[in-house]
Design an enzyme around this catalytic site. Structure first.
Site, short mmCIF file in Angstrom:
data_model
loop_
_atom_site.label_atom_id
_atom_site.label_comp_id
_atom_site.label_asym_id
_atom_site.label_seq_id
_atom_site.Cartn_x
_atom_site.Cartn_y
_atom_site.Cartn_z
N ASP A 91 0.85 -1.19 0.00
CA ASP A 91 0.00 0.00 0.00
C ASP A 91 0.89 1.24 0.00
O ASP A 91 1.86 1.31 0.75
CB ASP A 91 -0.91 -0.02 1.23
CG ASP A 91 -2.03 1.00 1.14
OD1 ASP A 91 -1.75 2.20 1.00
OD2 ASP A 91 -3.20 0.59 1.22
N ASN A 136 -13.33 -3.40 3.25
CA ASN A 136 -14.38 -2.42 3.44
C ASN A 136 -15.40 -2.62 2.33
O ASN A 136 -15.02 -2.77 1.17
CB ASN A 136 -13.82 -0.99 3.38
CG ASN A 136 -12.77 -0.75 4.43
OD1 ASN A 136 -12.94 -1.12 5.59
ND2 ASN A 136 -11.67 -0.15 4.05
N HIS A 143 -10.91 -5.68 -2.64
CA HIS A 143 -9.55 -5.88 -2.16
C HIS A 143 -9.56 -6.02 -0.66
O HIS A 143 -10.49 -5.61 0.01
CB HIS A 143 -8.63 -4.73 -2.60
CG HIS A 143 -9.02 -3.39 -2.07
ND1 HIS A 143 -10.11 -2.68 -2.55
CD2 HIS A 143 -8.49 -2.63 -1.09
CE1 HIS A 143 -10.21 -1.54 -1.90
NE2 HIS A 143 -9.24 -1.49 -0.99
#
Length: 111
Positions: free
Chosen positions: A29, A85, A98
């Site tokens: 990330d 999420n 994801h």
């Protein structure tokens, strides 16, 4: 559906890959929320977890397998979190399913 993830999967946008097979890619990330923050992404574009169809359920197993391999690679088999999420209200900002692999420090309780 074109997202930043579809561009990463196609190689159009560079990324730091930590895992890849024919169905899954995992990248670091660029805005980490933990010392180890990896995004595990199915190559098939699926909007969100709620949009997952029965014929795609096998991808969840692929994601868990990727998480296990990533845990071994980073030596965090006994301490990581795997989170997704679903939708704007949950904090989803990229609408391509994801999972966030978070590790490397003692995890705080969720609110």
């Amino acid at each position: 559906m074109t997202t930043i993830f579809t561009k990463i999967i196609s190689g159009e946008i560079p990324s730091e890959k930590v895992f890849e097979n024919e169905k899954i890619i995992a990248i670091k990330d660029i805005h980490p929320k933990a010392p180890i923050h990896i995004l595990i992404i199915p190559k098939k574009p699926i909007h969100d977890l709620q949009s997952l169809q029965k014929e795609d359920f096998h991808l969840l197993g692929e994601i868990v397998t990727a998480a296990q391999e990533i845990a071994k690679k980073f030596h965090v088999e006994n301490g990581y979190r795997l989170v997704t999420n679903n939708g704007l209200k949950a904090g989803q900002t990229i609408f391509h399913l994801h999972f966030h692999f978070l590790a490397g420090d003692k995890m705080r309780d969720l609110p």
